[in-house]
Design an enzyme around this catalytic site. Structure first.
Site, PDB file in Angstrom:
ATOM      1  N   GLY A  12       0.919  -1.163  -0.041  1.00 58.73           N
ATOM      2  CA  GLY A  12       0.160  -0.052  -0.182  1.00 58.73           C
ATOM      3  C   GLY A  12       0.924   1.053  -0.031  1.00 58.73           C
ATOM      4  N   THR A  13       0.538   2.383  -0.894  1.00 57.36           N
ATOM      5  CA  THR A  13       1.107   3.588  -0.807  1.00 57.36           C
ATOM      6  C   THR A  13       0.272   4.586  -0.211  1.00 57.36           C
ATOM      7  OG1 THR A  13       0.447   3.832  -3.175  1.00 57.36           O
ATOM      8  CG2 THR A  13       2.742   2.741  -2.809  1.00 57.36           C
ATOM      9  N   GLY A  14      -0.397   4.289   0.671  1.00 54.62           N
ATOM     10  CA  GLY A  14      -1.518   5.100   1.360  1.00 54.62           C
ATOM     11  C   GLY A  14      -0.481   6.011   2.585  1.00 54.62           C
ATOM     12  N   TYR A  16      -0.701   6.295   5.805  1.00 57.19           N
ATOM     13  CA  TYR A  16       0.128   5.689   6.953  1.00 57.19           C
ATOM     14  C   TYR A  16       1.426   4.847   6.599  1.00 57.19           C
ATOM     15  CZ  TYR A  16       0.520   4.335  11.794  1.00 57.19           C
ATOM     16  OH  TYR A  16       1.129   4.121  12.959  1.00 57.19           O
ATOM     17  N   GLY A  17       0.899   3.864   5.411  1.00 59.96           N
ATOM     18  CA  GLY A  17       2.285   3.299   4.947  1.00 59.96           C
ATOM     19  C   GLY A  17       3.375   4.088   4.485  1.00 59.96           C
ATOM     20  N   SER A 143      -1.378   8.054  15.854  1.00 60.07           N
ATOM     21  CA  SER A 143      -0.270   8.555  15.064  1.00 60.07           C
ATOM     22  C   SER A 143      -0.964   9.287  13.832  1.00 60.07           C
ATOM     23  CB  SER A 143       0.590   7.410  14.922  1.00 60.07           C
ATOM     24  OG  SER A 143      -0.241   6.181  14.711  1.00 60.07           O
ATOM     25  N   ALA A 145      -0.700  10.706  10.457  1.00 60.11           N
ATOM     26  CA  ALA A 145       0.193  10.410   9.652  1.00 60.11           C
ATOM     27  C   ALA A 145       1.069  11.670   9.318  1.00 60.11           C
ATOM     28  CB  ALA A 145      -0.448   9.975   8.162  1.00 60.11           C
ATOM     29  N   LYS A 196     -12.578   2.207  18.280  1.00 61.21           N
ATOM     30  CA  LYS A 196     -12.544   3.480  18.692  1.00 61.21           C
ATOM     31  C   LYS A 196     -12.703   4.369  17.538  1.00 61.21           C
ATOM     32  CE  LYS A 196      -8.262   4.120  16.486  1.00 61.21           C
ATOM     33  NZ  LYS A 196      -8.095   4.907  15.375  1.00 61.21           N
ATOM     34  N   ASN A 261     -12.503   9.801  10.994  1.00 60.27           N
ATOM     35  CA  ASN A 261     -13.496   9.241  11.531  1.00 60.27           C
ATOM     36  C   ASN A 261     -14.248  10.417  12.396  1.00 60.27           C
ATOM     37  OD1 ASN A 261     -13.733   6.186  11.280  1.00 60.27           O
ATOM     38  ND2 ASN A 261     -11.580   6.732  11.693  1.00 60.27           N
TER      39      ASN A 261
END
Length: 335
Positions: A12-14, A16-17, A143, A145, A196, A261
Site C-alpha cells: 500500500g502506498t497510502g 500511513y504506509g 499517530s 500520519a 475507537k 472518523n
C-alpha cells in the site's frame, strides 16, 4: 546505536504506509512499497513525495516503490499490511502465491473482518499459508500520519503473541520521535483500535451538534466502557485499554479534526443526514463498517452497547442524529 538493517515491504502506498516507510528508512532499513497507482509510485521514486496525501512534504529519498508485487516481496523479511480491511483477503492470497520463505506479517489496518466479525490476527491466521508465516504482529497507537512524517513525538505499541517478537518489531520502529513499546495482548489492541473509530464518528456528531467539551468527555468515557465491555467478552485484557493502543488512540481519534472518523461524524451532524454524507464520501472511513460489524456481533452475543446501537441507527437506518443523540447518555453502561 545503529540498527541491524532489515528488508521490509509495505503493501500500500497510502498515507500511513508512507510514514511508516519514512520511520523505517530513518532507522536505516531497506524499505520497498507496493502500490497499484503508478502516479503515486513514480512520485515516491522520482520526486521523493507522496503528494496525493502530503503535498510538497518530502519523504526519505531511500524509500523505493513498485507496482510489481513479486519484486516488492521477493526479499522481504517483514511485510507490513498498510491497506484497508476490505483489501486484506486478496492481498493475503497474493502473498500465499508469491512468497516462498517465512516472513513476519505486521498489520496496521484498524478494523475487523467484515465477513467473520473477527479481529484481523485471527482472520489472517486462517487465510495465510502457515509455512510462510513466521509470526504475526501489529503496530497501533495515536499517530496522525502527517505529524509522524514531520517527525513530531509519537508513542505507539508493537504487539505480538510472544514478547520476543513484540520486542523485535518494536526495535524495527523505535527511534527518538517514534517511541515504540512492546505488548502481547494482540486481541485487546486490535479491538481497541478498531472500535475507537466508531466512537470517533459519534464524537464528531456530538461535537457538531453541541460543541460541548462536557459531552465530548462523557462520550469518550462511555465509548471506552463499551469497547472494554465488548473486548473483555472476546478475551482481551482490560489493562490494554489504558495504554497507547487503547486510551491514547481513542482520545486522539475522538477529538482531532485530522481524524477521518471524527471529521465524518462532524459532517453528518451538519447535514443531520448520514446517508447523504456517506454517498459523497470518497475516503476510507473505517469506523462505519466497524460499527455495523460490532453491533451485529454484540446482538448475537447479547452484549448491550447503547452508544454503538445509536450510531448504527444513524449510519445504517438513516435516523436523524439530532433526533436520537440526546438520549444516548441516559443509557450509559459503565464497566
Amino acid at each position: 546505536m545503529r540498527k541491524e538493517q532489515k528488508n521490509i515491504t509495505i503493501i500500500g502506498t497510502g498515507a500511513y504506509g508512507t510514514v511508516l516507510a519514512n520511520v523505517l528508512t530513518d532507522n536505516d532499513h531497506n524499505v520497498i512499497m507496493y502500490g497499484i497507482d503508478s502516479k503515486e509510485v513514480n512520485d515516491i521514486n522520482d520526486e521523493h513525495l507522496n503528494s496525493h496525501f502530503f503535498g510538497d512534504l518530502k519523504i526519505n529519498r531511500e524509500i523505493k516503490a513498485t507496482t510489481n508485487f513479486t519484486e516488492a516481496v521477493e526479499d522481504a523479511e517483514y511485510i507490513i499490511l498498510g491497506i484497508p480491511v476490505i483489501a486484506i483477503k486478496p492481498i493475503i492470497e497474493r502473498i500465499n502465491q508469491t512468497v516462498t520463505k517465512p516472513v513476519v506479517i505486521i498489520n496496521v489496518s484498524k478494523g475487523l473482518d467484515p465477513e467473520t466479525h473477527e479481529v484481523l490476527s485471527r482472520s489472517i491466521g486462517k487465510l495465510i499459508n502457515n509455512q510462510i508465516l513466521k509470526a504475526y504482529a501489529g503496530i497501533y497507537g495515536p499517530s496522525i500520519a502527517k505529524e509522524v512524517l514531520q517527525r513530531k513525538p509519537t508513542c505507539i505499541m508493537a504487539v505480538s503473541n510472544e514478547i520476543a517478537m513484540a520486542q523485535e518489531v518494536r526495535n524495527l520502529f523505535n527511534n527518538e520521535y517514534f517511541v515504540t513499546f512492546a505488548n502481547t495482548d494482540v486481541v485487546g489492541a486490535e479491538y481497541a483500535v478498531a472500535l475507537k473509530n466508531a466512537v470517533a464518528i459519534a464524537s464528531g456528531i456530538f461535537n457538531g451538534l453541541y460543541a460541548s467539551d462536557n459531552a465530548k468527555a462523557a462520550l469518550i468515557t462511555m465509548g471506552l466502557n463499551e469497547i472494554q465491555l465488548f473486548a473483555k467478552a472476546k478475551g482481551a485484557r482490560i489493562e490494554t485499554f489504558l495504554n497507547f493502543a487503547g486510551l491514547a488512540d481513542l482520545i486522539l481519534t475522538a477529538t482531532s479534526s485530522k481524524s477521518r472518523n471524527y471529521s465524518l461524524g462532524f459532517e453528518i451532524s451538519q447535514a443531520d443526514d448520514a446517508k447523504k454524507v456517506l454517498a459523497s464520501h470518497a475516503k476510507t472511513v473505517e469506523g462505519v463498517l466497524t460499527c455495523k460489524t460490532i453491533v451485529l456481533d454484540a446482538r448475537a452475543n447479547k452484549i448491550v452497547l447503547p452508544l454503538f446501537e445509536a450510531l448504527y441507527d444513524i449510519l445504517y437506518n438513516n435516523k436523524r442524529p439530532s433526533a436520537i443523540i440526546n438520549s444516548v447518555f441516559t443509557k450509559a453502561i459503565l464497566a
